[in-house]
Design a protein around this motif. Sequence first.
Motif, PDB file in Angstrom:
ATOM      1  N   UNK A 187      -6.288 -54.558  87.038  1.00 40.53           N
ATOM      2  CA  UNK A 187      -5.319 -53.833  86.233  1.00 40.53           C
ATOM      3  C   UNK A 187      -4.443 -54.786  85.452  1.00 40.53           C
ATOM      4  N   UNK A 188      -3.713 -54.225  84.488  1.00 39.29           N
ATOM      5  CA  UNK A 188      -2.795 -55.036  83.693  1.00 39.29           C
ATOM      6  C   UNK A 188      -1.536 -54.234  83.426  1.00 39.29           C
ATOM      7  N   UNK A 189      -0.422 -54.929  83.518  1.00 42.32           N
ATOM      8  CA  UNK A 189       0.874 -54.330  83.183  1.00 42.32           C
ATOM      9  C   UNK A 189       1.303 -54.961  81.860  1.00 42.32           C
ATOM     10  N   UNK A 190       1.242 -54.157  80.804  1.00 43.30           N
ATOM     11  CA  UNK A 190       1.549 -54.663  79.455  1.00 43.30           C
ATOM     12  C   UNK A 190       3.042 -54.513  79.204  1.00 43.30           C
ATOM     13  N   UNK A 191       3.660 -55.586  78.744  1.00 42.55           N
ATOM     14  CA  UNK A 191       5.106 -55.535  78.503  1.00 42.55           C
ATOM     15  C   UNK A 191       5.402 -55.019  77.093  1.00 42.55           C
ATOM     16  N   UNK A 208       8.750 -58.603  73.824  1.00 41.82           N
ATOM     17  CA  UNK A 208       7.887 -59.792  73.794  1.00 41.82           C
ATOM     18  C   UNK A 208       8.054 -60.580  72.506  1.00 41.82           C
ATOM     19  N   UNK A 209       8.174 -59.842  71.389  1.00 39.95           N
ATOM     20  CA  UNK A 209       8.332 -60.510  70.098  1.00 39.95           C
ATOM     21  C   UNK A 209       9.644 -61.301  70.090  1.00 39.95           C
ATOM     22  N   UNK A 210      10.669 -60.705  70.710  1.00 40.59           N
ATOM     23  CA  UNK A 210      11.970 -61.373  70.740  1.00 40.59           C
ATOM     24  C   UNK A 210      11.946 -62.574  71.692  1.00 40.59           C
ATOM     25  N   UNK A 238      -0.978 -63.073  81.061  1.00 39.96           N
ATOM     26  CA  UNK A 238      -2.165 -63.027  80.213  1.00 39.96           C
ATOM     27  C   UNK A 238      -1.740 -62.429  78.876  1.00 39.96           C
ATOM     28  N   UNK A 239      -1.486 -63.275  77.888  1.00 41.56           N
ATOM     29  CA  UNK A 239      -0.927 -62.818  76.611  1.00 41.56           C
ATOM     30  C   UNK A 239       0.297 -61.952  76.898  1.00 41.56           C
ATOM     31  N   UNK A 240       0.289 -60.672  76.507  1.00 40.22           N
ATOM     32  CA  UNK A 240       1.486 -59.850  76.704  1.00 40.22           C
ATOM     33  C   UNK A 240       1.516 -59.078  78.007  1.00 40.22           C
ATOM     34  N   UNK A 241       0.610 -59.413  78.920  1.00 37.95           N
ATOM     35  CA  UNK A 241       0.486 -58.588  80.123  1.00 37.95           C
ATOM     36  C   UNK A 241       0.419 -59.442  81.382  1.00 37.95           C
ATOM     37  N   UNK A 286       8.714 -64.035  78.227  1.00 39.34           N
ATOM     38  CA  UNK A 286       9.035 -63.019  79.234  1.00 39.34           C
ATOM     39  C   UNK A 286       7.916 -62.852  80.271  1.00 39.34           C
ATOM     40  N   UNK A 287       6.660 -62.855  79.800  1.00 42.38           N
ATOM     41  CA  UNK A 287       5.541 -62.608  80.724  1.00 42.38           C
ATOM     42  C   UNK A 287       5.497 -63.703  81.784  1.00 42.38           C
ATOM     43  N   UNK A 288       5.607 -64.941  81.324  1.00 38.28           N
ATOM     44  CA  UNK A 288       5.552 -66.056  82.274  1.00 38.28           C
ATOM     45  C   UNK A 288       6.732 -65.984  83.238  1.00 38.28           C
ATOM     46  N   UNK A 289       7.876 -65.537  82.746  1.00 37.96           N
ATOM     47  CA  UNK A 289       9.051 -65.472  83.619  1.00 37.96           C
ATOM     48  C   UNK A 289       8.889 -64.382  84.685  1.00 37.96           C
ATOM     49  N   UNK A 290       8.314 -63.249  84.288  1.00 38.64           N
ATOM     50  CA  UNK A 290       8.086 -62.191  85.290  1.00 38.64           C
ATOM     51  C   UNK A 290       7.105 -62.697  86.349  1.00 38.64           C
ATOM     52  N   UNK A 291       6.045 -63.365  85.889  1.00 38.76           N
ATOM     53  CA  UNK A 291       5.050 -63.883  86.850  1.00 38.76           C
ATOM     54  C   UNK A 291       5.703 -64.902  87.788  1.00 38.76           C
TER      55      UNK A 291
END
Length: 418
Positions: A351-355, A360-362, A384-387, A366-371
């Motif tokens: 599965x993927x959780x897309x932010x 994300x543009x701003x 993974x890119x935006x997710x 963010x993705x790396x920080x959540x991970x």
Amino acid sequence: MGDSSFWHPFAAMGAVRGAEFVLTRGEDVWVWDDAGTRYLDATASLWCVNVGHGRREIADAVHAQMLELATYQTFGDVTNEPVRALTDRLAALAPMPDTKIFLGSGGGDAIDTAAKIAREYFVRTGEPERTVLISRTNAYHGTHGFGTSLGGIPPNRLAAPFVPDVVQVAHDDADALDAEIRRIGPEKVAMFIAEPVIGAGGVIPPEPGYLERAAAVCAQHGVMFVADSVICGFGRLGSWFGVERFGLQPDMIVFAKGVTSGYVPLGGLVVSARVAAPFWDEPGTAAFRHGATYAGHPTACAAALANLDIIDREDLLDRAVKLEDELHAALGTLTDHPLVAEVRGGTGVLGAVELDPERLAADPSIVARVAMAARTRGVLVRPMLGALAVSPPLTVQTEHLDLLVDAVRVGLDAAAAR
Ligand SMILES: Cc1ncc(COP(=O)(O)O)c(C=O)c1O
């Protein structure tokens, strides 16, 4: 931790150097770092440790094989017992009759092999002008030569120029595939390749009927239909080769990862009887001049056989079918979070959780920080890119999924608060 000489794959080494994350041990769904901290491996390494970590049975099989015949090449007429046993077993499990199995060391080299077999098949059958390879947007087919060219994730495609005669179509549109084949001219197209569920390109399950229709379009135009089941095989989609649930009988199926649950590098191709025929059926046919030192590596094959025994004995294919809904429901509880744009999955144990694209543009970090925040809470998910991608071992339990969702939610909260 000091600097190391190891150049990590897919890594910004300027940031990673001196700040590596050192793993030392694994047991079922858990891994430990060098400080003794335990983490839930919610990605099964890279979508591959399907039977979970620390299986003594695989280690014992590898150990025993190494003491017998650790390694030997298989060029020409040379073979060994584990490779004969493994290829017969894989051929029997494949959804197509009378298949042949070509082996290598991973997914990327199997992709290159598939492309070369496709082109050479048409040379051997009198249609040498069929050279074009068609892939899809969002596709990931590894980082070897052909795989880089076939890939559909834009940032992975910077190393141009690419292999010639490779074109892409939209990943969700079989009519676009049909139109592209007609535009090029069917007599020039060798193969179309698709992941049953797109993995690294965002975890994108196929629209209902899409794969079946794409396969029919290929058949109509005499184009080979190749399934890249490197992620989808060996239980991830609840079946051996990830294509069975769609009723597909591809001309070739690429596999790797779950065939050994990643314990030892191994990958390969299931080749249909029709495609294998011009290479196999006449005593006088010329050799296919392709293959690697480690094709049919006895120790890798012994690991695969032990891994298949575990999948069989523990009914992990059936378990995966049940898990896919459970995982999707668990991740679905995150859709109410303001940072989450979408949760994808529900077809297989991934599965993927897309932010949210605006957030994300701003702030693309963010993705790396959540991970990273999830890691601090003891859970490994993959940016993974935006997710955030998840693909736990097929032995994962409900309480682990709860832990996963809690850790991701904490990570999302921390990122949202900033
Ligand atoms: C669908 C797919 N194909 C091919 C590959 C390449 O496999 P490898 O990394 O073993 O070369 C991958 C790797 O993640 C993959 O996901």
